[in-house]
Design an enzyme around this catalytic site. Structure first.
Site, PDB file in Angstrom:
ATOM      1  CE  LYS A 128      -1.704  -4.593   2.503  1.00 29.89           C
ATOM      2  NZ  LYS A 128      -1.960  -5.745   1.661  1.00 29.89           N
ATOM      3  CB  SER A 152      -4.008   2.212  10.419  1.00 29.73           C
ATOM      4  OG  SER A 152      -3.751   1.336   9.324  1.00 29.73           O
ATOM      5  CB  THR A 205      -0.940  -0.002   1.221  1.00 27.77           C
ATOM      6  OG1 THR A 205      -1.722   1.179   1.180  1.00 27.77           O
ATOM      7  CG2 THR A 205      -0.200  -0.056   2.544  1.00 27.77           C
ATOM      8  CE1 TYR A 265      -4.130  -3.348   4.823  1.00 26.78           C
ATOM      9  CE2 TYR A 265      -4.209  -0.948   4.701  1.00 26.78           C
ATOM     10  CZ  TYR A 265      -4.055  -2.177   4.089  1.00 26.78           C
ATOM     11  OH  TYR A 265      -3.808  -2.247   2.747  1.00 26.78           O
ATOM     12  CG  HIS A 266      -2.054   1.977   6.223  1.00 29.93           C
ATOM     13  ND1 HIS A 266      -3.211   2.468   6.781  1.00 29.93           N
ATOM     14  CD2 HIS A 266      -2.215   2.117   4.876  1.00 29.93           C
ATOM     15  CE1 HIS A 266      -4.024   2.905   5.809  1.00 29.93           C
ATOM     16  NE2 HIS A 266      -3.448   2.687   4.652  1.00 29.93           N
TER      17      HIS A 266
END
Ligand code: NAD
Ligand code: USQ
Length: 390
Positions: free
Chosen positions: A182, A176, A141, A178-179
């Site tokens: 990655k 976050s 991302t 989530y990020h």
């Protein structure tokens, strides 16, 4: 092998590759459909089961898509899928991909990092064990880079420090859980490229918009999902649905947040280009996968203008930002490598916005307006389990 092939990007990509005569297998544990049930959400567009989708595709095109239902965190399952399908390339979309979902509570934060990081680690081990030459195309991302006050390069930056020069991974400042998952994936992939000679391409994708691709348009049972809720919906897709139902556009904070965006028709093209031009053995290649940059305020103004053309009056509201992020910042990210490979971008045009708004209008009776406002706060994340739709 398309891991996450039942999801938004993965379904469109699986059909596109199958249409281009690639032999395709979808691997998916259908957890995304479970999140919808868990949180009381639904796609704007009605979506068929994965079995009906694949049956319909076969009846329309006589092309088979193999299906392996299971979790990539389960190495025994993944090993069986690998040894039976023997992929030349693995496209890995199969992660928990919502930043707000990862910020609901401790258990969702832990789940996101466990699912994403361990799943990718298993994929790396499966390639090493069962298909050393297999090319990993991994969805990363743009959010891995954050919003630094200098230009963002594609994966690497050359730095001169105290008179010495080196090319190093570009600094990561994700915002976050989530990020961050990655970022952890990227580090694990980079290491295994060096240590085991894995060939990998990390596609640092921007925010995707749109819903139609040539293949998903062929039949209503092939329709793709379209998320508009505050947890899984992404900025431009949300704004189109908000406009269609007469909800003010939800600009978070000052609205200067700038990101890279791309049409879903370009997602499928980029993946095809990465597969057709594989990384070399031991190479960890990074492409920034987006076509244009917009601030949230710019998106709101584009949707407002598109609404006017269709006779819809669109209002915008400033919502207190539920996230912790810069709201006014410099942003200039390189994105030339996919263009060099032949990407022909579908830029955000008036006609695309018109058609997206029309899709939103077509399905507006399916919209649950209670799901529109953001319900997850970066600052208030707690340890206790929380139901966001309550
Ligand atoms: P999605 O949630 O629609 O699809 C992900 C799919 O992966 C789902 O079908 C889910 O069931 C499956 N999955 C999740 N964990 C799995 C596991 N452990 N085993 C097997 N299957 C699993 O998400 P999407 O929007 O299609 O995104 C796909 C990928 O692209 C993600 O990795 C995401 O981070 C990345 N990405 C998406 C966007 C975007 O705007 N949608 C932008 C940039 C990057
Ligand atoms: N935003 C608003 N209003 C909204 C929704 C979002 O102002 O109603 C703002 C957010 O605060 C953020 C920006 O728009 O600044 C983008 O948010 P988003 O929800 O569209 O996208 P994001 O959370 O970054 O995540 C999405 C995908 C994720 C992918 C990422 C690419 O869900 O899987 O990794 O886009 S990127 O943003 O480049 O990291």
């Amino acid at each position: 092998m398309v891991i996450g092939g039942d999801g938004y990007c993965g379904w469109a990509t699986s059909l596109h590759l199958s249409n281009k005569n690639y032999e395709v297998a979808i691997v998916d544990n259908l957890v995304r459909r479970h999140f919808d049930d868990q949180l009381g959400l639904d796609s704007l567009t009605p979506i068929s089961s994965i079995h009906d989708r694949i049956r319909r595709w076969r009846s329309l095109t006589e092309k088979d898509i193999n299906l392996y239902i299971g979790d990539v965190c389960d190495f025994e399952f993944l090993s069986e899928a690998f040894t039976s399908f023997k992929p030349d390339a693995v496209v890995h979309f199969g992660e928990q991909r919502s930043a707000p979902y990862s910020m609901i509570d401790r258990s969702r934060a832990v789940y996101t990092q466990q699912n994403n990081v361990l799943g990718t680690l298993n994929v790396l081990f499966a390639i090493k064990e069962f298909g050393e030459d297999c090319h990993l195309v991994k969805l990363g991302t743009m959010g891995e880079y954050g919003t630094p006050n200098i230009d963002i390069e594609e994966g690497y930056i050359t730095i001169t420090h105290n008179g010495r020069t080196d090319t190093l991974p570009y600094p990561k400042q994700a915002s976050s859980f989530y990020h961050l998952s990655k970022v952890h994936d990227s580090n694990n992939i980079a290491f295994t490229c060096k240590a085991w000679g894995i060939r990998a391409t990390d596609l640092n994708q921007g925010v995707v918009y749109g819903v139609r691709t040539d293949e998903t348009e062929m039949h209503e049972e092939l329709y793709n999902r379209f998320d508009y809720d505050g947890v899984f919906g992404t900025a431009l897709n949300r704004f189109c649905v908000q406009a269609a139902v007469g909800h003010p556009l939800t600009v978070y904070g000052k609205g200067g947040q700038t990101r890279g965006y791309l049409d879903i028709r370009d997602t499928v093209q980029c993946v095809e280009l990465a597969i057709a031009n594989p990384a070399k053995r031991g190479e960890f290649r990074v492409f920034n996968q987006f076509t244009e940059q917009f601030s949230v305020n710019q998106l709101a103004s584009l949707v407002t203008k598109a609404g006017e053309k269709l006779g819809i009056e669109v209002q915008t509201t400033s919502v207190p930002n539920p996230r912790v992020e810069a709201e006014e910042h410099y942003y200039n990210a390189k994105h030339t490598k996919l263009i060099e490979l032949g990407l022909q971008p579908h830029l955000l045009s008036d006609s695309l916005l018109d058609s997206l708004l029309n899709v939103a209008v077509q399905f507006k009776d399916r919209v649950d307006t209670k799901q529109i406002m953001p319900s997850v706060s970066w600052r208030k994340i707690g340890a206790k389990p929380k139901t966001v739709s309550a």
